[in-house]
Scaffold this motif. Sequence first.
Motif, PDB file in Angstrom:
ATOM      1  N   MET A 169       0.848  -1.180   0.000  1.00  0.00           N
ATOM      2  CA  MET A 169       0.000   0.000   0.000  1.00  0.00           C
ATOM      3  C   MET A 169       0.890   1.238   0.000  1.00  0.00           C
ATOM      4  N   ALA A 170       0.655   2.151  -0.912  1.00  0.00           N
ATOM      5  CA  ALA A 170       1.461   3.376  -1.027  1.00  0.00           C
ATOM      6  C   ALA A 170       1.143   4.318   0.128  1.00  0.00           C
ATOM      7  N   PRO A 171       2.157   5.052   0.606  1.00  0.00           N
ATOM      8  CA  PRO A 171       1.895   6.012   1.680  1.00  0.00           C
ATOM      9  C   PRO A 171       0.993   7.139   1.177  1.00  0.00           C
ATOM     10  N   ASN A 172       0.231   7.704   2.105  1.00  0.00           N
ATOM     11  CA  ASN A 172      -0.653   8.806   1.738  1.00  0.00           C
ATOM     12  C   ASN A 172       0.177  10.010   1.318  1.00  0.00           C
ATOM     13  N   ARG A 173      -0.196  10.593   0.230  1.00  0.00           N
ATOM     14  CA  ARG A 173       0.493  11.792  -0.259  1.00  0.00           C
ATOM     15  C   ARG A 173      -0.088  13.016   0.453  1.00  0.00           C
ATOM     16  N   LYS A 174       0.799  13.896   0.898  1.00  0.00           N
ATOM     17  CA  LYS A 174       0.355  15.082   1.628  1.00  0.00           C
ATOM     18  C   LYS A 174       0.235  16.273   0.689  1.00  0.00           C
ATOM     19  N   ASP A 175      -0.795  17.094   0.930  1.00  0.00           N
ATOM     20  CA  ASP A 175      -0.941  18.352   0.205  1.00  0.00           C
ATOM     21  C   ASP A 175       0.122  19.325   0.699  1.00  0.00           C
ATOM     22  N   ASN A 176       0.717  20.047  -0.230  1.00  0.00           N
ATOM     23  CA  ASN A 176       1.747  21.015   0.128  1.00  0.00           C
ATOM     24  C   ASN A 176       1.160  22.420   0.065  1.00  0.00           C
ATOM     25  N   LYS A 177       1.102  23.087   1.205  1.00  0.00           N
ATOM     26  CA  LYS A 177       0.622  24.464   1.290  1.00  0.00           C
ATOM     27  C   LYS A 177       1.840  25.373   1.275  1.00  0.00           C
ATOM     28  N   GLN A 178       1.959  26.215   0.239  1.00  0.00           N
ATOM     29  CA  GLN A 178       3.124  27.087   0.103  1.00  0.00           C
ATOM     30  C   GLN A 178       2.777  28.512   0.510  1.00  0.00           C
ATOM     31  N   TYR A 179       3.706  29.122   1.241  1.00  0.00           N
ATOM     32  CA  TYR A 179       3.589  30.508   1.665  1.00  0.00           C
ATOM     33  C   TYR A 179       4.881  31.218   1.281  1.00  0.00           C
ATOM     34  N   PHE A 180       4.762  32.435   0.739  1.00  0.00           N
ATOM     35  CA  PHE A 180       5.919  33.179   0.257  1.00  0.00           C
ATOM     36  C   PHE A 180       6.084  34.467   1.046  1.00  0.00           C
ATOM     37  N   PHE A 181       7.321  34.713   1.480  1.00  0.00           N
ATOM     38  CA  PHE A 181       7.636  35.895   2.268  1.00  0.00           C
ATOM     39  C   PHE A 181       8.896  36.564   1.753  1.00  0.00           C
ATOM     40  N   THR A 182       8.928  37.882   1.860  1.00  0.00           N
ATOM     41  CA  THR A 182      10.184  38.613   1.780  1.00  0.00           C
ATOM     42  C   THR A 182      10.419  39.171   3.174  1.00  0.00           C
ATOM     43  N   VAL A 183      11.681  39.248   3.556  1.00  0.00           N
ATOM     44  CA  VAL A 183      12.024  39.700   4.903  1.00  0.00           C
ATOM     45  C   VAL A 183      13.123  40.739   4.819  1.00  0.00           C
TER      46      VAL A 183
END
Length: 87
Positions: A1-15
Amino acid sequence: MAPNRKDNKQYFFTVEGETEKWYLDWLEAEINAVLDANPASNIKVSIKSKVEKNPLKYAKSLPIISKVEVTHLLTTKAMNRCMLNSS
């Protein structure tokens, strides 16, 4: 059984500086550690940050076709410096 694939939530910042970048790197690791500890979690958080004074310049450099929101993070010390320079 393949592992569950996780959704990737991306956040972008400049600092404004390295300290803020280190904080966001730490925050990403802490969030993912909590999510990984929860077996029901199907999310992975990705925080992309760059030391850059101009968020628009960073947003235009991203190789992403869809609309992207870039948040600019600065400290109150940097904000005070900006206010003094504009006076």
